[in-house]
Write an enzyme that holds these catalytic residues in place. Sequence first.
Site, PDB file in Angstrom:
ATOM      1  CD  GLU A  89       5.965  -0.389   0.449  1.00 37.70           C
ATOM      2  OE1 GLU A  89       4.933  -0.577  -0.223  1.00 37.70           O
ATOM      3  OE2 GLU A  89       6.599   0.693   0.428  1.00 37.70           O
ATOM      4  CD  GLU A 110      11.070  -0.275  -5.879  1.00 41.67           C
ATOM      5  OE1 GLU A 110      10.653   0.804  -6.299  1.00 41.67           O
ATOM      6  OE2 GLU A 110      10.403  -1.025  -5.159  1.00 41.67           O
ATOM      7  CE  LYS A 148       5.042   2.182  -2.619  1.00 42.24           C
ATOM      8  NZ  LYS A 148       6.125   2.443  -1.713  1.00 42.24           N
ATOM      9  CG  ASN A 174       3.868   0.195  -6.216  1.00 40.85           C
ATOM     10  OD1 ASN A 174       2.688  -0.145  -6.079  1.00 40.85           O
ATOM     11  ND2 ASN A 174       4.821  -0.178  -5.383  1.00 40.85           N
ATOM     12  CB  SER A 197      12.777   8.880  -2.984  1.00 38.38           C
ATOM     13  OG  SER A 197      12.330   8.431  -1.710  1.00 38.38           O
ATOM     14  N   GLY A 213       9.938   5.604  -0.162  1.00 37.82           N
ATOM     15  CA  GLY A 213       9.023   6.404   0.646  1.00 37.82           C
ATOM     16  C   GLY A 213       9.720   7.310   1.651  1.00 37.82           C
ATOM     17  CG  HIS A 257       7.292  -3.320  -3.407  1.00 35.40           C
ATOM     18  ND1 HIS A 257       7.390  -2.814  -2.135  1.00 35.40           N
ATOM     19  CD2 HIS A 257       7.455  -2.266  -4.247  1.00 35.40           C
ATOM     20  CE1 HIS A 257       7.601  -1.514  -2.197  1.00 35.40           C
ATOM     21  NE2 HIS A 257       7.650  -1.155  -3.469  1.00 35.40           N
TER      22      HIS A 257
END
Length: 269
Positions: A110, A181, A14, A12, A227, A187, A108
Amino acid sequence: MKKKRGVFLAGNWKMYNGPGAARSFLSKLVERVKSSQTIEKAIMEHRLVVALFPPALSLHVFREGKEMFPFLKYGTQNVHWEKEGAYTGEISVPMLQEMACDYAIIGHSERRQLFGETDIAVGKKVCACIAGGITPVLCVGETLEERERNSTFEVVERQLTEALKDVSPKDVLASLIVAYEPVWAIGTGKNARDEDAQDVCRHIRELLSRRFGEEAGEAVSILYGGSVKPGNVEGLLRQADIDGALIGGASLQVDSYLEIIEGALKVLA
Ligand code: PGA
């Protein structure tokens, strides 16, 4: 331990790697994959899927290079559920089809946290993808606060139930990938411990089996994300219910993405 049926690796990107960077990444990756017979062989034998999720503006680079690197799958990081309309800034499933996308990441964290995406919107997006022949990579996962409150299973169950409300067992069998996730691992450099990730992924599979039947539950690929890097991918992929990884930061550079691919090959060996 049971042998892995296959491994799905999803990078991904991003909001990184615009068209120029995507082009140089791809030519380097193609060169390296072509010189490694083991990677190509595993892909051709359908034991390994290598996919990338670039920003939408870089998709045309993948589309144009598709003949050159047929082994590589790709998709978007988001999609709207309507086919077209006055939705400034959005992209639709027919546009993904035009770009020959295989997948779309949906829900996701985010998108949920920074752009207010709700479980209901996630559900509509999943349905639009399935109807349009795009496999959704549905993301679920708890925040740190939810984990500390011991509500991980509950959160994941709510997210899955809402997102798959209008989905049939046939759809699940043909076209669904779930990515677990944990938000606190994304991150941050802090990945979930192998056994904790496995526990949640097993729970996800049980929920899917209960709702859609054993065959569908077994067929769904469940990825772990948060991660993932060359140093921890092997341990995670060795878990019984982890079929692959969703990789953010470590998929941005060819070298680290390749090291992750090599790690997956060791698990498949
Ligand atoms: P990370 O991102 O690997 O950089 O933690 C994972 C993701 O957000 O999908």
